[in-house]
Design a protein around this motif. Structure first.
Motif, mmCIF file in Angstrom:
data_model
loop_
_atom_site.group_PDB
_atom_site.id
_atom_site.type_symbol
_atom_site.label_atom_id
_atom_site.label_comp_id
_atom_site.label_asym_id
_atom_site.label_seq_id
_atom_site.Cartn_x
_atom_site.Cartn_y
_atom_site.Cartn_z
ATOM 1 N N LEU A 22 0.929 -0.250 -3.685
ATOM 2 C CA LEU A 22 -0.453 -0.223 -4.147
ATOM 3 C C LEU A 22 -0.578 0.313 -5.567
ATOM 4 C CD1 LEU A 22 -3.490 -0.546 -3.557
ATOM 5 C CD2 LEU A 22 -3.442 1.771 -2.615
ATOM 6 N N VAL A 23 0.169 1.350 -5.891
ATOM 7 C CA VAL A 23 0.074 1.949 -7.227
ATOM 8 C C VAL A 23 0.507 0.947 -8.295
ATOM 9 C CG1 VAL A 23 0.967 3.788 -8.717
ATOM 10 C CG2 VAL A 23 0.331 4.305 -6.345
ATOM 11 N N THR A 24 1.586 0.227 -8.060
ATOM 12 C CA THR A 24 2.062 -0.778 -9.017
ATOM 13 C C THR A 24 1.050 -1.906 -9.146
ATOM 14 O OG1 THR A 24 4.359 -0.261 -8.493
ATOM 15 C CG2 THR A 24 3.937 -2.389 -9.553
ATOM 16 N N LEU A 25 0.537 -2.397 -8.014
ATOM 17 C CA LEU A 25 -0.463 -3.466 -8.056
ATOM 18 C C LEU A 25 -1.694 -3.034 -8.844
ATOM 19 C CD1 LEU A 25 -0.194 -4.707 -4.373
ATOM 20 C CD2 LEU A 25 0.196 -6.110 -6.401
ATOM 21 N N ALA A 26 -2.165 -1.816 -8.568
ATOM 22 C CA ALA A 26 -3.362 -1.321 -9.255
ATOM 23 C C ALA A 26 -3.106 -1.180 -10.751
ATOM 24 C CB ALA A 26 -3.789 0.015 -8.654
ATOM 25 N N ALA A 27 -1.975 -0.583 -11.118
ATOM 26 C CA ALA A 27 -1.665 -0.369 -12.538
ATOM 27 C C ALA A 27 -1.565 -1.696 -13.270
ATOM 28 C CB ALA A 27 -0.367 0.421 -12.673
ATOM 29 N N PRO A 33 -6.142 2.740 -7.981
ATOM 30 C CA PRO A 33 -5.639 2.433 -6.638
ATOM 31 C C PRO A 33 -6.672 2.656 -5.529
ATOM 32 C CG PRO A 33 -4.072 3.793 -7.823
ATOM 33 C CD PRO A 33 -5.306 3.713 -8.667
ATOM 34 N N GLU A 34 -7.672 3.483 -5.805
ATOM 35 C CA GLU A 34 -8.706 3.762 -4.805
ATOM 36 C C GLU A 34 -9.907 2.823 -4.928
ATOM 37 O OE1 GLU A 34 -8.077 5.872 -2.345
ATOM 38 O OE2 GLU A 34 -6.131 6.186 -3.309
ATOM 39 N N SER A 35 -9.843 1.879 -5.831
ATOM 40 C CA SER A 35 -10.946 0.957 -6.060
ATOM 41 C C SER A 35 -11.269 0.166 -4.796
ATOM 42 C CB SER A 35 -10.558 -0.007 -7.190
ATOM 43 O OG SER A 35 -11.379 -1.140 -7.185
ATOM 44 N N ALA A 37 -12.907 -2.617 -4.750
ATOM 45 C CA ALA A 37 -12.670 -4.035 -5.037
ATOM 46 C C ALA A 37 -11.200 -4.391 -4.828
ATOM 47 C CB ALA A 37 -13.099 -4.369 -6.460
ATOM 48 N N LEU A 38 -10.299 -3.517 -5.264
ATOM 49 C CA LEU A 38 -8.866 -3.752 -5.080
ATOM 50 C C LEU A 38 -8.513 -3.766 -3.607
ATOM 51 C CD1 LEU A 38 -6.001 -4.064 -6.267
ATOM 52 C CD2 LEU A 38 -5.882 -1.559 -6.303
ATOM 53 N N ARG A 39 -8.975 -2.784 -2.886
ATOM 54 C CA ARG A 39 -8.691 -2.711 -1.440
ATOM 55 C C ARG A 39 -9.256 -3.932 -0.706
ATOM 56 N NH1 ARG A 39 -5.437 1.671 0.515
ATOM 57 N NH2 ARG A 39 -5.547 3.277 -1.072
ATOM 58 N N ALA A 40 -10.453 -4.341 -1.078
ATOM 59 C CA ALA A 40 -11.076 -5.505 -0.436
ATOM 60 C C ALA A 40 -10.277 -6.774 -0.719
ATOM 61 C CB ALA A 40 -12.520 -5.667 -0.908
ATOM 62 N N ALA A 41 -9.814 -6.928 -1.956
ATOM 63 C CA ALA A 41 -9.018 -8.114 -2.305
ATOM 64 C C ALA A 41 -7.704 -8.124 -1.536
ATOM 65 C CB ALA A 41 -8.765 -8.151 -3.806
ATOM 66 N N LEU A 42 -7.046 -6.981 -1.448
ATOM 67 C CA LEU A 42 -5.781 -6.900 -0.708
ATOM 68 C C LEU A 42 -5.993 -7.173 0.776
ATOM 69 C CD1 LEU A 42 -4.214 -3.816 -2.505
ATOM 70 C CD2 LEU A 42 -3.404 -6.191 -2.632
ATOM 71 N N ASP A 43 -7.060 -6.618 1.340
ATOM 72 C CA ASP A 43 -7.371 -6.882 2.749
ATOM 73 C C ASP A 43 -7.652 -8.357 2.979
ATOM 74 O OD1 ASP A 43 -7.036 -4.224 3.422
ATOM 75 O OD2 ASP A 43 -9.189 -3.756 3.408
ATOM 76 N N ASP A 44 -8.391 -8.989 2.048
ATOM 77 C CA ASP A 44 -8.703 -10.406 2.176
ATOM 78 C C ASP A 44 -7.429 -11.257 2.084
ATOM 79 O OD1 ASP A 44 -10.572 -12.694 2.304
ATOM 80 O OD2 ASP A 44 -9.851 -13.058 0.256
ATOM 81 N N ARG A 57 3.781 2.723 3.949
ATOM 82 C CA ARG A 57 2.338 2.844 3.728
ATOM 83 C C ARG A 57 1.998 2.345 2.318
ATOM 84 N NH1 ARG A 57 -1.245 6.943 1.905
ATOM 85 N NH2 ARG A 57 -3.234 6.785 2.989
ATOM 86 N N ASP A 58 0.893 1.643 2.196
ATOM 87 C CA ASP A 58 0.413 1.128 0.915
ATOM 88 C C ASP A 58 1.420 0.230 0.209
ATOM 89 O OD1 ASP A 58 -2.102 2.209 1.139
ATOM 90 O OD2 ASP A 58 -1.597 4.050 0.075
ATOM 91 N N GLN A 59 2.154 -0.514 0.994
ATOM 92 C CA GLN A 59 3.114 -1.486 0.463
ATOM 93 C C GLN A 59 2.681 -2.855 0.963
ATOM 94 O OE1 GLN A 59 7.155 -1.581 2.126
ATOM 95 N NE2 GLN A 59 7.848 -0.994 0.087
ATOM 96 N N PHE A 60 2.801 -3.853 0.089
ATOM 97 C CA PHE A 60 2.384 -5.204 0.436
ATOM 98 C C PHE A 60 3.506 -6.176 0.109
ATOM 99 C CE2 PHE A 60 -1.330 -2.722 -0.356
ATOM 100 C CZ PHE A 60 -2.184 -3.077 0.674
ATOM 101 N N ALA A 61 3.708 -7.137 1.004
ATOM 102 C CA ALA A 61 4.715 -8.169 0.808
ATOM 103 C C ALA A 61 4.011 -9.514 0.690
ATOM 104 C CB ALA A 61 5.698 -8.188 1.979
ATOM 105 N N ARG A 62 4.419 -10.277 -0.294
ATOM 106 C CA ARG A 62 3.847 -11.618 -0.450
ATOM 107 C C ARG A 62 4.514 -12.531 0.572
ATOM 108 N NH1 ARG A 62 4.982 -15.095 -5.698
ATOM 109 N NH2 ARG A 62 7.046 -14.706 -4.882
ATOM 110 N N THR A 63 3.714 -13.314 1.240
ATOM 111 C CA THR A 63 4.237 -14.277 2.201
ATOM 112 C C THR A 63 4.550 -15.590 1.493
ATOM 113 O OG1 THR A 63 2.064 -15.165 2.752
ATOM 114 C CG2 THR A 63 2.836 -13.264 4.060
ATOM 115 N N GLU A 64 5.198 -16.465 2.177
ATOM 116 C CA GLU A 64 5.464 -17.791 1.623
ATOM 117 C C GLU A 64 4.150 -18.533 1.392
ATOM 118 O OE1 GLU A 64 7.856 -20.761 0.024
ATOM 119 O OE2 GLU A 64 8.231 -18.643 0.400
ATOM 120 N N GLU A 65 3.155 -18.311 2.249
ATOM 121 C CA GLU A 65 1.846 -18.932 2.041
ATOM 122 C C GLU A 65 1.225 -18.435 0.738
ATOM 123 O OE1 GLU A 65 2.883 -17.678 4.909
ATOM 124 O OE2 GLU A 65 2.798 -19.382 6.272
#
Length: 153
Positions: A22-27, A33-35, A37-44, A57-65
């Motif tokens: 999350l910190v890298t994505l936000a930067a 990182p607490e935004s 809008a950012l959290r909503a976009a990641l959840d979506d 925790r707070d790590q995201f992996a891109r899927t093939e989709e």
């Protein structure tokens, strides 16, 4: 796709990584990182299957989709597995067409991704042109050429 979601997905490709925190994505997105809008976009993106929560925790992996959602019209994805003679035939048949149209090939070994393995185990090769599936099992090189000819920029 909204601009923020697109930018977040592009960060994975731009940094050459499949997992980001999350910190890298936000930067990289120029956000806190607490935004909300950012959290909503990641959840979506996670809800749509373009990202999944990582092991930490707070790590995201891109899927093939998520990767396919950003694929350009001349980005070709070949889902394959080692030892697949039909995959080798398809790759050989598409090579001159790829060269002719300046298309880029990305080979993806389905055996390295449990979701892709479950989805395509009996169907390789599977070929996508951009984000659209154009062939499975066998490639018709003439039809593939026509599909590339029809691409508009």
């Amino acid at each position: 796709m909204d601009p923020l979601s697109r930018r977040l997905l592009e960060l994975f490709e731009g940094l050459g990584r499949d997992v980001l925190d999350l910190v890298t994505l936000a930067a990289r997105a120029g956000m806190d990182p607490e935004s909300d809008a950012l959290r909503a976009a990641l959840d979506d993106l996670a809800r749509r299957g373009f990202l999944r929560r990582g092991d930490l925790r707070d790590q995201f992996a891109r899927t093939e989709e998520g990767r396919l959602a950003l694929a350009g019209p001349r980005d070709v994805t070949l889902y394959t597995r080692p030892g697949c003679h039909l995959c080798d035939e398809a790759k050989h048949a598409m090579a001159p067409v790829l060269l002719e149209f300046g298309a880029r090939l990305r080979e993806v070994n389905i055996d390295l991704d449990p979701a892709l393995h479950a989805r395509y185990t009996n169907d390789v090769p599977v070929i996508f042109l951009g984000s659209r599936k154009v062939a499975k099992h066998r490639l018709d090189a003439r039809q593939f050429r026509r599909q590339l000819e029809q691409i508009r920029f």
